[in-house]
Design a protein around this motif. Structure first.
Motif, short mmCIF file in Angstrom:
data_model
loop_
_atom_site.label_atom_id
_atom_site.label_comp_id
_atom_site.label_asym_id
_atom_site.label_seq_id
_atom_site.Cartn_x
_atom_site.Cartn_y
_atom_site.Cartn_z
N ILE A 80 -1.49 -18.38 -0.71
CA ILE A 80 -0.58 -17.26 -0.53
C ILE A 80 -1.35 -15.99 -0.88
CG2 ILE A 80 1.54 -16.17 -1.32
CD1 ILE A 80 2.57 -19.00 -2.02
N ILE A 81 -1.32 -15.03 0.04
CA ILE A 81 -2.02 -13.77 -0.20
C ILE A 81 -1.05 -12.60 -0.04
CG2 ILE A 81 -4.21 -14.71 0.65
CD1 ILE A 81 -3.72 -12.76 3.11
N ASN A 82 -1.37 -11.50 -0.69
CA ASN A 82 -0.65 -10.25 -0.45
C ASN A 82 -1.20 -9.67 0.85
OD1 ASN A 82 1.07 -9.86 -2.77
ND2 ASN A 82 -0.83 -9.67 -3.94
N VAL A 83 -0.32 -9.27 1.74
CA VAL A 83 -0.76 -8.63 2.98
C VAL A 83 -1.39 -7.30 2.59
CG1 VAL A 83 -0.02 -7.64 5.17
CG2 VAL A 83 1.00 -9.78 4.37
N PRO A 84 -2.62 -7.04 3.03
CA PRO A 84 -3.28 -5.78 2.66
C PRO A 84 -2.46 -4.56 3.12
CG PRO A 84 -4.86 -7.30 3.64
CD PRO A 84 -3.49 -7.91 3.84
N PRO A 85 -2.37 -3.54 2.28
CA PRO A 85 -1.60 -2.35 2.63
C PRO A 85 -2.05 -1.70 3.95
CG PRO A 85 -2.16 -2.30 0.31
CD PRO A 85 -2.89 -3.46 0.92
N ASN A 86 -3.36 -1.73 4.23
CA ASN A 86 -3.82 -1.13 5.48
C ASN A 86 -3.32 -1.91 6.69
OD1 ASN A 86 -5.70 -3.11 4.53
ND2 ASN A 86 -7.19 -2.40 6.03
N PHE A 87 -3.08 -3.23 6.54
CA PHE A 87 -2.50 -4.02 7.63
C PHE A 87 -1.04 -3.61 7.84
CE2 PHE A 87 -5.27 -8.12 7.78
CZ PHE A 87 -6.42 -7.35 7.88
N MET A 88 -0.32 -3.41 6.75
CA MET A 88 1.08 -2.98 6.84
C MET A 88 1.16 -1.62 7.54
SD MET A 88 3.03 -5.30 5.16
CE MET A 88 4.45 -4.49 4.50
N PHE A 89 0.29 -0.72 7.15
CA PHE A 89 0.26 0.61 7.76
C PHE A 89 -0.15 0.52 9.22
CE2 PHE A 89 -1.78 4.67 8.76
CZ PHE A 89 -0.75 5.55 8.44
N GLY A 90 -1.18 -0.28 9.52
CA GLY A 90 -1.66 -0.43 10.89
C GLY A 90 -0.61 -1.01 11.81
N ALA A 91 0.24 -1.89 11.28
CA ALA A 91 1.31 -2.49 12.07
C ALA A 91 2.59 -1.64 12.05
CB ALA A 91 1.62 -3.89 11.56
N LYS A 92 2.51 -0.50 11.36
CA LYS A 92 3.65 0.42 11.23
C LYS A 92 4.87 -0.25 10.58
CE LYS A 92 2.29 3.45 15.04
NZ LYS A 92 0.93 3.10 15.09
N ILE A 93 4.57 -1.00 9.52
CA ILE A 93 5.64 -1.64 8.73
C ILE A 93 5.73 -0.89 7.40
CG2 ILE A 93 6.40 -3.75 7.58
CD1 ILE A 93 4.78 -5.30 9.71
N PHE A 94 6.85 -0.25 7.18
CA PHE A 94 7.04 0.53 5.96
C PHE A 94 8.15 -0.04 5.08
CE2 PHE A 94 5.46 3.30 9.36
CZ PHE A 94 4.21 3.58 8.82
N LYS A 95 9.02 -0.85 5.66
CA LYS A 95 10.06 -1.55 4.90
C LYS A 95 10.07 -2.98 5.36
CE LYS A 95 12.89 1.96 3.22
NZ LYS A 95 13.66 2.12 2.13
N PRO A 96 9.87 -3.93 4.54
CA PRO A 96 9.62 -3.82 3.10
C PRO A 96 8.22 -3.26 2.84
CG PRO A 96 9.38 -6.09 3.78
CD PRO A 96 9.84 -5.32 4.98
N SER A 97 8.02 -2.77 1.65
CA SER A 97 6.74 -2.14 1.32
C SER A 97 5.65 -3.17 0.99
CB SER A 97 6.90 -1.18 0.15
OG SER A 97 7.37 -1.88 -0.99
N ARG A 98 6.05 -4.38 0.67
CA ARG A 98 5.08 -5.44 0.36
C ARG A 98 5.51 -6.73 1.04
NH1 ARG A 98 4.87 -6.68 -5.47
NH2 ARG A 98 3.21 -8.05 -4.81
N LEU A 99 4.51 -7.47 1.52
CA LEU A 99 4.74 -8.80 2.09
C LEU A 99 3.63 -9.73 1.62
CD1 LEU A 99 5.69 -8.03 5.81
CD2 LEU A 99 7.21 -8.88 4.02
N CYS A 100 3.93 -11.00 1.61
CA CYS A 100 2.94 -12.03 1.33
C CYS A 100 2.86 -12.94 2.56
CB CYS A 100 3.33 -12.86 0.11
SG CYS A 100 3.26 -11.92 -1.43
#
Length: 107
Positions: A80-100
């Protein structure tokens, strides 16, 4: 400052199809797969396409994840890993702020 006890945390979320596709592409990228494999000291890993939102620690969720995902935490076959913040930003996902994300070790 007193601690606030969270009785119930809604961990459900939904992702826009385009955002989900972009995130999955990033999480399955060859360079990222190699990086996760190296960190986990295994030959390779494969993305299971399972994501969850971390939840506050409680007696019902002692691992900080929804109960249905604890089986992956207890297994040596999964990572299980934390999804890197730059991946969340790159995919334009802002909610939720964290994913695993959950990966399966390939021996």
């Amino acid at each position: 400052m007193p601690l606030k006890i969270v009785e119930h945390f809604d961990s459900s979320f939904s992702l826009d199809l385009a955002a989900k596709a972009a995130l999955f592409d990033l999480l399955q990228g060859e360079a990222f797969i190699k990086q996760v494999s190296a960190q986990m000291h295994c030959e390779s890993v494969e993305f299971t396409q399972l994501l969850f939102q971390p939840v506050p620690y409680s007696t019902a969720t002692p691992k900080g994840m929804p109960a249905e995902f604890e089986q992956y935490h207890q297994s040596d076959e999964y990572v299980i890993i934390n999804v890197p913040p730059n991946f969340m930003f790159g995919a334009k996902i802002f909610k939720p702020s964290r994913l695993c994300a959950i990966y399966r070790r390939v021996k």
